[in-house]
Design a protein around this motif. Structure first.
Motif, short mmCIF file in Angstrom:
data_model
loop_
_atom_site.label_atom_id
_atom_site.label_comp_id
_atom_site.label_asym_id
_atom_site.label_seq_id
_atom_site.Cartn_x
_atom_site.Cartn_y
_atom_site.Cartn_z
N LEU A 58 -18.23 39.81 9.03
CA LEU A 58 -18.73 39.99 7.55
C LEU A 58 -17.61 41.05 6.70
O LEU A 58 -16.96 41.12 5.74
N GLY A 59 -17.25 42.16 7.44
CA GLY A 59 -16.28 43.26 7.08
C GLY A 59 -14.88 42.60 7.18
O GLY A 59 -14.29 42.95 6.14
N PHE A 60 -14.47 41.84 8.00
CA PHE A 60 -13.27 41.14 7.91
C PHE A 60 -13.08 40.41 6.81
O PHE A 60 -11.99 40.20 6.20
N ALA A 61 -13.95 39.35 6.49
CA ALA A 61 -14.03 38.32 5.42
C ALA A 61 -13.80 39.30 4.30
O ALA A 61 -13.09 38.76 3.19
N ASP A 62 -14.79 40.37 4.08
CA ASP A 62 -14.60 41.27 2.82
C ASP A 62 -13.23 41.56 2.50
O ASP A 62 -12.56 41.54 1.35
N LEU A 111 -23.05 36.09 4.29
CA LEU A 111 -21.60 35.83 4.12
C LEU A 111 -21.22 35.69 2.50
O LEU A 111 -20.37 36.64 2.13
N LEU A 112 -21.82 34.92 2.01
CA LEU A 112 -21.46 34.61 0.34
C LEU A 112 -22.06 35.97 -0.44
O LEU A 112 -21.15 36.30 -1.13
N GLY A 113 -23.01 36.72 0.16
CA GLY A 113 -23.31 37.78 -0.66
C GLY A 113 -22.29 38.80 -0.54
O GLY A 113 -21.96 39.69 -1.58
N ARG A 114 -21.61 39.09 0.83
CA ARG A 114 -20.83 39.74 0.90
C ARG A 114 -19.48 39.86 0.21
O ARG A 114 -18.75 40.62 -0.14
N LEU A 115 -19.09 38.56 0.22
CA LEU A 115 -17.93 38.07 -0.56
C LEU A 115 -18.13 38.22 -1.91
O LEU A 115 -16.95 38.55 -2.69
N PHE A 116 -19.18 38.00 -2.73
CA PHE A 116 -19.33 38.34 -3.90
C PHE A 116 -19.22 39.74 -4.36
O PHE A 116 -18.64 40.26 -5.23
N PHE A 117 -19.54 40.68 -3.28
CA PHE A 117 -19.46 42.03 -3.39
C PHE A 117 -17.99 42.55 -3.49
O PHE A 117 -17.80 43.35 -3.88
N SER A 118 -17.45 41.97 -2.47
CA SER A 118 -16.04 42.19 -2.31
C SER A 118 -15.15 41.98 -3.48
O SER A 118 -14.23 42.55 -3.75
N ILE A 119 -15.69 40.82 -4.23
CA ILE A 119 -14.94 40.53 -5.44
C ILE A 119 -15.23 41.75 -6.74
O ILE A 119 -14.03 42.03 -7.30
N GLY A 120 -16.26 42.17 -6.68
CA GLY A 120 -16.50 43.31 -7.58
C GLY A 120 -15.96 44.66 -6.83
O GLY A 120 -15.39 45.43 -7.86
N GLY A 121 -15.94 45.06 -5.74
CA GLY A 121 -15.26 45.85 -5.13
C GLY A 121 -13.93 45.99 -5.51
O GLY A 121 -13.22 47.14 -5.63
N ALA A 122 -13.38 44.90 -5.34
CA ALA A 122 -11.76 44.75 -5.40
C ALA A 122 -11.41 45.18 -6.74
O ALA A 122 -10.42 45.91 -7.13
N GLY A 517 -2.77 47.16 5.03
CA GLY A 517 -2.49 48.07 6.07
C GLY A 517 -4.03 48.09 6.89
O GLY A 517 -4.16 48.33 8.15
N ILE A 518 -5.24 47.81 6.11
CA ILE A 518 -6.45 47.85 6.88
C ILE A 518 -6.58 46.56 7.90
O ILE A 518 -7.11 46.58 8.92
N LEU A 519 -6.03 45.45 7.42
CA LEU A 519 -6.07 44.14 8.21
C LEU A 519 -5.26 44.21 9.46
O LEU A 519 -5.65 44.15 10.49
N ILE A 520 -4.08 45.01 9.22
CA ILE A 520 -3.34 44.91 10.51
C ILE A 520 -3.86 45.87 11.48
O ILE A 520 -3.95 45.63 12.62
#
Length: 569
Positions: A58-62, A111-122, A517-520
């Motif tokens: 979930l963190g990686f998908a975010d 997973l979909l909830g975390r991705l939706f949060f990721s959009i707002g967090g971005a 940087g985070i992903l690498i």
């Protein structure tokens, strides 16, 4: 001396909204969901096996989605304004937090909830960078005017010319963005403390009132969602009428891509002068806004250094919050202190370590806490020192050098303990160095990037060159910005406006570098952690900081060479 007007060039309400709402809570909500995610998986969904893998996925998908979403939000903010993007971003976070605890399974609902949060967090994380130059732009606008006055023909030679040049140099040293960036780092740290001290204890408090663990988590998310919605409303009200934002509105989102249609539709709204050019910039296709911001990282040393600093800063946050606890836990297991068989996976977080090895959790919490406390204290100092050393970026160089030393030392540390017979209290010094490195990269990269946004048009005209070429190619059919309107002949004041209106796109690319940087670090560092040694992620961070140190040194030398050439002419 009253420095208030020079520093907070926006209104007091706008500045406080930016610091207290946008900066603080962009971090607070992210820390909350990351820290509570494992409890959602285990207590709310009842997952008893593979929870570490689920949390890591979930963190990686975010982060993967944020990597794409940040530039898109940045480009969009150049059309509709940073205020609306902040408002929408926090509203999305509020809705995502509510939907998150409605999930009945990890895949696909959680997973979909975390991705939706990721959009707002971005959206909100990108606006932390984009709003900074808007808050501080007026004072540098005055600096541009003074700089232009100092280069008029009647003042270009003799004693008067010397005096004016000195005045321009003095004004250029005044960097409200640098000083305010120190407060950005401070309030971002306070946001993390809000999450740790207010949000995360909520489930325990609800359980004391008789609620079940699952219901306590659900109610906690509802409370935090209500706070997010309140911050959305505060952003909508508090960020009104920001400098350079007056002509941005939702209708520009649907601009007709036909040049003639745009010209006819806005013929009555666009006055003569640089306002017309500002409109032309907002009318560029989205992909040209993005590629222009991306190209600036290769054409302008200030923007490039800001991007590299953002890369290192975001990677540092992962190095501290993820790999230091993981390394501590690894040491306890290798040394045989913990008897449990279950070892948390990279990306599992402190929640898994707490359940698997409580002693490792306590030590990891102490070490990361020391690091973040030092960072919190050092943030305003870095802002002040960056203000005093804009030409050579000495604070950024110091932060990078300290990062090289700190991360290498921690990677080579045989024992992270400070009390045991083999322990060493010097580990606190190492953690302090790492914290200084992290906050230095954050504050200095924000300051360098914001100064680049506000000053590139004055000193180099790089944007004008890039922008002219793109607009001329796009407008060869007679539209705005065609061959009949060469922007290179425009004043420095106009060029300043051009780059200021790209601040959202530039902020998006800055966040893109940070996400990379985070992903690498997460993927390569996690792989080497398992295959090579527990110190591998910290060696990678040392390399990142060494690269930032080299880039900063090159930029400083380049600035000195450019200054010498100007002086000789």
């Amino acid at each position: 001396m009253d420095t208030g007007p020079a520093l907070f060039t926006a209104s007091r309400t706008q500045t406080l909204t930016y610091l207290l709402a946008v900066c603080s809570f962009s971090i607070a909500f992210l820390v909350f969901i990351n820290s509570s995610l494992s409890f959602v998986v285990t207590d709310l969904l009842g997952v008893s096996e593979g929870e570490g893998d689920a949390v890591g996925t979930l963190g990686f998908a975010d982060e993967l989605l944020a990597l794409a979403a940040c530039p898109l939000w940045g480009v969009l903010s150049d059309r509709i304004g940073v205020r609306l993007v902040c408002t929408i971003g926090y509203a999305i976070i509020a809705v995502a937090l509510i939907l998150f605890v409605q999930a009945k399974n990890v895949y696909p609902q959680l997973l979909l909830g975390r991705l939706f949060f990721s959009i707002g967090g971005a959206a909100v994380s990108t606006m932390v960078t984009a709003v900074l130059p808007a808050v501080t732009s007026r004072s540098l606008q005055s600096s541009v005017n003074r700089a232009e006055q100092s280069t008029t023909p009647t003042q270009s030679t003799g004693e008067e010319g010397e005096t004016d040049c000195q005045s321009a140099a003095t004004s250029s040293r005044a960097s409200p963005s640098a000083r305010l960036s120190g407060f950005v780092g401070l309030f971002a740290g306070c946001g993390a403390l809000i999450s740790l001290g207010v949000f995360l204890p909520l489930p325990a408090r609800f359980e004391k009132r008789g609620l079940s663990p699952a219901e306590a988590i659900r109610q906690s998310y509802y409370v935090v969602a209500a706070v997010a919605m309140a911050i959305s409303l505060v952003s909508f009200v508090g960020l009104r009428n920001l400098p350079d934002e007056d002509r941005k509105n939702p209708r520009t989102f649907w601009l007709n891509q036909s040049t003639h249609s745009r010209r006819d539709e806005y013929a009555g709204d666009v006055p003569e002068g640089h306002d017309e050019i500002q409109h032309g910039l907002r009318s560029l296709p989205y992909w040209k806004q993005f590629t222009t911001a991306l190209l600036l990282g290769f054409r302008n040393r200030r923007i490039a250094l800001g991007y590299i600093g953002g890369f290192v800063a975001r990677a540092s946050s992962v190095g501290i919050s993820l790999f230091i606890p993981l390394a501590v836990n690894h040491y306890y297991r290798v040394s045989g202190v913990c008897d449990e068989d279950h070892e948390p996976l990279p990306g599992s977080g402190l929640g898994e370590i707490r359940k698997a090895c409580p002693r490792a959790y306590i030590l990891a919490s102490i070490l990361t806490g020391v690091s973040q406390l030092v960072a919190l204290i050092a943030a305003p100092a870095f802002g002040y020192l960056t203000d005093k050393s804009r030409r050579y970026n000495v604070p950024l160089l110091v932060a990078a050098l300290v990062g090289v030393v700190g991360y290498l030392a921690f990677g080579l540390l045989p024992n992270p303990q400070f009390k045991s017979p083999d322990g060493n209290p010097g580990v606190f010094i190492i953690m302090g160095l790492i914290g200084i490195s992290q906050i230095g990269a954050i504050v200095c990269s924000l300051a360098v990037l914001s100064n680049g946004i506000l000053e590139v048009g004055v000193s180099e005209g790089v944007l004008a060159e890039i922008y002219d070429r793109r607009v001329e190619n796009w407008g060869t059919d007679g539209g705005i910005g065609g061959e009949q309107q060469p922007l290179l002949s425009r004043s420095a004041d106009d060029r300043l406006q051009h780059l200021s209106h790209l601040k959202g796109s530039i902020a998006g690319v800055y966040s893109l570098y940070g996400g990379a940087g985070i992903l690498i670090l997460t993927k390569i560092g996690g792989l080497l952690f398992d295959k090579v040694s527990a110190g591998s992620p910290f060696y990678i961070m040392a390399v990142f900081n060494a690269f930032l140190l080299a880039a900063g040194a090159v930029c400083g030398i380049w600035n000195q060479i450019a200054r010498s050439k100007i002086a000789s002419e």
